[in-house]
Design a protein around this motif. Sequence first.
Motif, PDB file in Angstrom:
ATOM      1  N   VAL A   1       0.845  -1.192   0.000  1.00 31.92           N
ATOM      2  CA  VAL A   1       0.000   0.000   0.000  1.00 31.92           C
ATOM      3  C   VAL A   1       0.886   1.249   0.000  1.00 31.92           C
ATOM      4  CG1 VAL A   1      -1.788   1.263   1.248  1.00 31.92           C
ATOM      5  CG2 VAL A   1      -1.739  -1.257   1.314  1.00 31.92           C
ATOM      6  N   PRO A   2       0.709   2.146  -0.981  1.00 36.59           N
ATOM      7  CA  PRO A   2       1.482   3.398  -0.969  1.00 36.59           C
ATOM      8  C   PRO A   2       1.075   4.252   0.237  1.00 36.59           C
ATOM      9  CG  PRO A   2       0.514   2.977  -3.138  1.00 36.59           C
ATOM     10  CD  PRO A   2      -0.134   2.023  -2.180  1.00 36.59           C
ATOM     11  N   PHE A   3       2.009   4.483   1.126  1.00 40.11           N
ATOM     12  CA  PHE A   3       1.691   5.266   2.324  1.00 40.11           C
ATOM     13  C   PHE A   3       1.946   6.738   2.023  1.00 40.11           C
ATOM     14  CE2 PHE A   3       1.880   6.922   6.614  1.00 40.11           C
ATOM     15  CZ  PHE A   3       0.858   6.228   7.235  1.00 40.11           C
ATOM     16  N   THR A   4       0.885   7.408   1.633  1.00 40.78           N
ATOM     17  CA  THR A   4       0.957   8.820   1.239  1.00 40.78           C
ATOM     18  C   THR A   4       0.341   9.699   2.323  1.00 40.78           C
ATOM     19  OG1 THR A   4      -1.202   8.719   0.156  1.00 40.78           O
ATOM     20  CG2 THR A   4       0.731   8.154  -1.185  1.00 40.78           C
ATOM     21  N   ARG A   5       0.491  11.013   2.148  1.00 39.68           N
ATOM     22  CA  ARG A   5      -0.118  11.943   3.091  1.00 39.68           C
ATOM     23  C   ARG A   5      -1.636  11.807   3.085  1.00 39.68           C
ATOM     24  NH1 ARG A   5       1.997  13.948   7.301  1.00 39.68           N
ATOM     25  NH2 ARG A   5       3.847  14.595   6.114  1.00 39.68           N
ATOM     26  N   ASP A   6      -2.220  11.663   1.893  1.00 39.85           N
ATOM     27  CA  ASP A   6      -3.677  11.506   1.810  1.00 39.85           C
ATOM     28  C   ASP A   6      -4.136  10.242   2.530  1.00 39.85           C
ATOM     29  OD1 ASP A   6      -4.002  13.847   0.405  1.00 39.85           O
ATOM     30  OD2 ASP A   6      -4.131  12.879  -1.568  1.00 39.85           O
ATOM     31  N   PHE A   7      -3.392   9.164   2.329  1.00 45.32           N
ATOM     32  CA  PHE A   7      -3.755   7.910   2.993  1.00 45.32           C
ATOM     33  C   PHE A   7      -3.669   8.060   4.510  1.00 45.32           C
ATOM     34  CE2 PHE A   7      -2.872   3.674   4.696  1.00 45.32           C
ATOM     35  CZ  PHE A   7      -3.886   2.935   4.113  1.00 45.32           C
ATOM     36  N   SER A   8      -2.629   8.721   4.988  1.00 53.27           N
ATOM     37  CA  SER A   8      -2.452   8.886   6.431  1.00 53.27           C
ATOM     38  C   SER A   8      -3.530   9.770   7.041  1.00 53.27           C
ATOM     39  CB  SER A   8      -1.070   9.470   6.741  1.00 53.27           C
ATOM     40  OG  SER A   8      -0.993  10.837   6.346  1.00 53.27           O
ATOM     41  N   ASN A   9      -4.196  10.583   6.201  1.00 51.03           N
ATOM     42  CA  ASN A   9      -5.231  11.486   6.698  1.00 51.03           C
ATOM     43  C   ASN A   9      -6.620  10.851   6.737  1.00 51.03           C
ATOM     44  OD1 ASN A   9      -3.542  13.650   7.262  1.00 51.03           O
ATOM     45  ND2 ASN A   9      -3.726  14.505   5.199  1.00 51.03           N
ATOM     46  N   LEU A  10      -6.759   9.605   6.278  1.00 42.16           N
ATOM     47  CA  LEU A  10      -8.046   8.923   6.375  1.00 42.16           C
ATOM     48  C   LEU A  10      -8.444   8.785   7.842  1.00 42.16           C
ATOM     49  CD1 LEU A  10      -7.686   5.940   3.848  1.00 42.16           C
ATOM     50  CD2 LEU A  10      -9.047   8.018   3.531  1.00 42.16           C
ATOM     51  N   THR A  11      -9.697   9.084   8.144  1.00 37.49           N
ATOM     52  CA  THR A  11     -10.151   8.821   9.507  1.00 37.49           C
ATOM     53  C   THR A  11     -10.201   7.305   9.717  1.00 37.49           C
ATOM     54  OG1 THR A  11     -12.494   8.705   8.916  1.00 37.49           O
ATOM     55  CG2 THR A  11     -11.587  10.899   9.430  1.00 37.49           C
ATOM     56  N   ALA A  12     -10.291   6.891  10.950  1.00 34.11           N
ATOM     57  CA  ALA A  12     -10.345   5.458  11.240  1.00 34.11           C
ATOM     58  C   ALA A  12     -11.552   4.808  10.582  1.00 34.11           C
ATOM     59  CB  ALA A  12     -10.374   5.246  12.746  1.00 34.11           C
ATOM     60  N   GLU A  13     -12.702   5.502  10.595  1.00 40.75           N
ATOM     61  CA  GLU A  13     -13.907   4.959   9.957  1.00 40.75           C
ATOM     62  C   GLU A  13     -13.736   4.871   8.446  1.00 40.75           C
ATOM     63  OE1 GLU A  13     -13.791   7.318  12.209  1.00 40.75           O
ATOM     64  OE2 GLU A  13     -15.077   6.702  13.882  1.00 40.75           O
ATOM     65  N   GLN A  14     -13.117   5.896   7.837  1.00 41.02           N
ATOM     66  CA  GLN A  14     -12.857   5.858   6.396  1.00 41.02           C
ATOM     67  C   GLN A  14     -11.905   4.727   6.045  1.00 41.02           C
ATOM     68  OE1 GLN A  14     -11.409   9.902   6.023  1.00 41.02           O
ATOM     69  NE2 GLN A  14     -13.248  10.558   4.895  1.00 41.02           N
ATOM     70  N   TYR A  15     -10.928   4.510   6.890  1.00 38.52           N
ATOM     71  CA  TYR A  15      -9.955   3.438   6.674  1.00 38.52           C
ATOM     72  C   TYR A  15     -10.670   2.090   6.609  1.00 38.52           C
ATOM     73  CZ  TYR A  15      -5.877   0.431   7.686  1.00 38.52           C
ATOM     74  OH  TYR A  15      -4.911  -0.532   7.647  1.00 38.52           O
ATOM     75  N   ILE A  16     -11.621   1.883   7.519  1.00 39.15           N
ATOM     76  CA  ILE A  16     -12.355   0.620   7.523  1.00 39.15           C
ATOM     77  C   ILE A  16     -13.282   0.519   6.317  1.00 39.15           C
ATOM     78  CG2 ILE A  16     -14.090  -0.747   8.749  1.00 39.15           C
ATOM     79  CD1 ILE A  16     -12.945   0.431  11.374  1.00 39.15           C
ATOM     80  N   LYS A  17     -14.102   1.533   6.115  1.00 38.28           N
ATOM     81  CA  LYS A  17     -15.138   1.482   5.078  1.00 38.28           C
ATOM     82  C   LYS A  17     -14.572   1.608   3.669  1.00 38.28           C
ATOM     83  CE  LYS A  17     -19.206   3.998   3.414  1.00 38.28           C
ATOM     84  NZ  LYS A  17     -20.106   5.160   3.652  1.00 38.28           N
ATOM     85  N   ASP A  18     -13.755   2.631   3.446  1.00 35.52           N
ATOM     86  CA  ASP A  18     -13.322   2.954   2.081  1.00 35.52           C
ATOM     87  C   ASP A  18     -12.041   2.245   1.663  1.00 35.52           C
ATOM     88  OD1 ASP A  18     -15.483   4.680   1.856  1.00 35.52           O
ATOM     89  OD2 ASP A  18     -14.356   6.388   2.632  1.00 35.52           O
ATOM     90  N   PHE A  19     -11.334   1.693   2.628  1.00 31.50           N
ATOM     91  CA  PHE A  19     -10.099   0.991   2.284  1.00 31.50           C
ATOM     92  C   PHE A  19     -10.241  -0.514   2.512  1.00 31.50           C
ATOM     93  CE2 PHE A  19      -5.783  -0.516   3.614  1.00 31.50           C
ATOM     94  CZ  PHE A  19      -5.242  -0.532   2.330  1.00 31.50           C
ATOM     95  N   LEU A  20     -10.371  -0.938   3.757  1.00 32.56           N
ATOM     96  CA  LEU A  20     -10.403  -2.377   4.033  1.00 32.56           C
ATOM     97  C   LEU A  20     -11.608  -3.064   3.391  1.00 32.56           C
ATOM     98  CD1 LEU A  20      -9.304  -2.568   7.793  1.00 32.56           C
ATOM     99  CD2 LEU A  20      -7.901  -2.885   5.740  1.00 32.56           C
ATOM    100  N   VAL A  21     -12.798  -2.520   3.612  1.00 30.43           N
ATOM    101  CA  VAL A  21     -14.008  -3.176   3.114  1.00 30.43           C
ATOM    102  C   VAL A  21     -14.139  -3.020   1.605  1.00 30.43           C
ATOM    103  CG1 VAL A  21     -16.524  -3.186   3.204  1.00 30.43           C
ATOM    104  CG2 VAL A  21     -15.193  -2.953   5.316  1.00 30.43           C
ATOM    105  N   LYS A  22     -13.970  -1.813   1.115  1.00 32.22           N
ATOM    106  CA  LYS A  22     -14.154  -1.552  -0.320  1.00 32.22           C
ATOM    107  C   LYS A  22     -13.125  -2.288  -1.168  1.00 32.22           C
ATOM    108  CE  LYS A  22     -14.506   2.247  -3.666  1.00 32.22           C
ATOM    109  NZ  LYS A  22     -14.444   3.727  -3.822  1.00 32.22           N
ATOM    110  N   LYS A  23     -11.875  -2.316  -0.718  1.00 29.91           N
ATOM    111  CA  LYS A  23     -10.796  -2.895  -1.530  1.00 29.91           C
ATOM    112  C   LYS A  23     -10.677  -4.412  -1.368  1.00 29.91           C
ATOM    113  CE  LYS A  23      -9.178   1.218  -2.816  1.00 29.91           C
ATOM    114  NZ  LYS A  23      -9.274   1.711  -4.222  1.00 29.91           N
ATOM    115  N   PHE A  24     -11.036  -4.948  -0.205  1.00 34.27           N
ATOM    116  CA  PHE A  24     -10.710  -6.337   0.074  1.00 34.27           C
ATOM    117  C   PHE A  24     -11.918  -7.222   0.400  1.00 34.27           C
ATOM    118  CE2 PHE A  24      -7.061  -3.703   1.056  1.00 34.27           C
ATOM    119  CZ  PHE A  24      -6.056  -4.331   0.352  1.00 34.27           C
TER     120      PHE A  24
END
Length: 309
Positions: free
Chosen positions: A91-114
Amino acid sequence: MAVFFNTDELPAFKNAVITIGTFDGVHLGHKTILKEVVEHAKAVNGESVLLTFEPHPRKLIFPNVPLKLLTPLSEKLELVSKEGVEHIVVVPFTRDFSNLTAEQYIKDFLVKKFQPESIVIGYDHHFGYDRTGNIDLLKKFSSDYGYNVFEISAQLIDEAAVSSTKIRTALEQGHVAEAATMLGRHYSLSGHVTGGAKLGRTIGYPTANLLPEDPEQLIPANGVYAILANWNEQEFKGMLNIGFRPTVTKDVVLHIEAHLFDFDKDIYDQKLELVFVERLRDEQKFPSVDVLKEQLHKDREAAKRILNA
């Protein structure tokens, strides 16, 4: 094993069992965790997926603190593949990625992608902006998004963290044999051979000067080591000096110089892997080049005994 670098172009994983972490070193503690993930994926007829990050998150969050990595990415991928993990997503660890809220990380990253069947994670794993997400938050949303959460035991996590710290400390002190017992293999440095002053050649000990592949990888303590060297899919035995060559120069640049036994190839600009087997001694300043040559002869004999050369 498949490796993915673009999170926008991932396949549809079947019953993905995912775990997340840097897994720097891929040492014995990490291998125990990866084994659990692989076994769980088999139990649910799914696919094991490791999510790791590049660059290391600390590089973005603490840019002025040296990383001292144990394994460059290419080596980490190779080591993880040997543990039976089916997919690695870098996973490219970028500034935008680091700024995801915890809820966004779960919903828009973990759930959506995997679309995970299960998430296998440690009790102390944190994610999202300001590291506000944790295993409790993952459990809170698990029923909403249809995944299971399995906690890696505190003992396993703590042992892995302690091992990483102990390995770094051992290497920084030159205790490469001790580090090897925790890694489950000998520590190594890979890079390209660069042109040097060829001082070693003038005293009968030609050396290959290594420029490490990853400038952030930890370099063991200065000194002389018995090593193995891998070049062109062949293994050679030799000895290595890390330091500033005080007997012959007043150089302030650190040198990593390998003398390979019974080796006469021209390998400038070629890739070389140096494998640390045992430390022989500290780097020293000798009163003359002749005394240095006498010591190098002793070092060579000691290295040959260790390596059964």
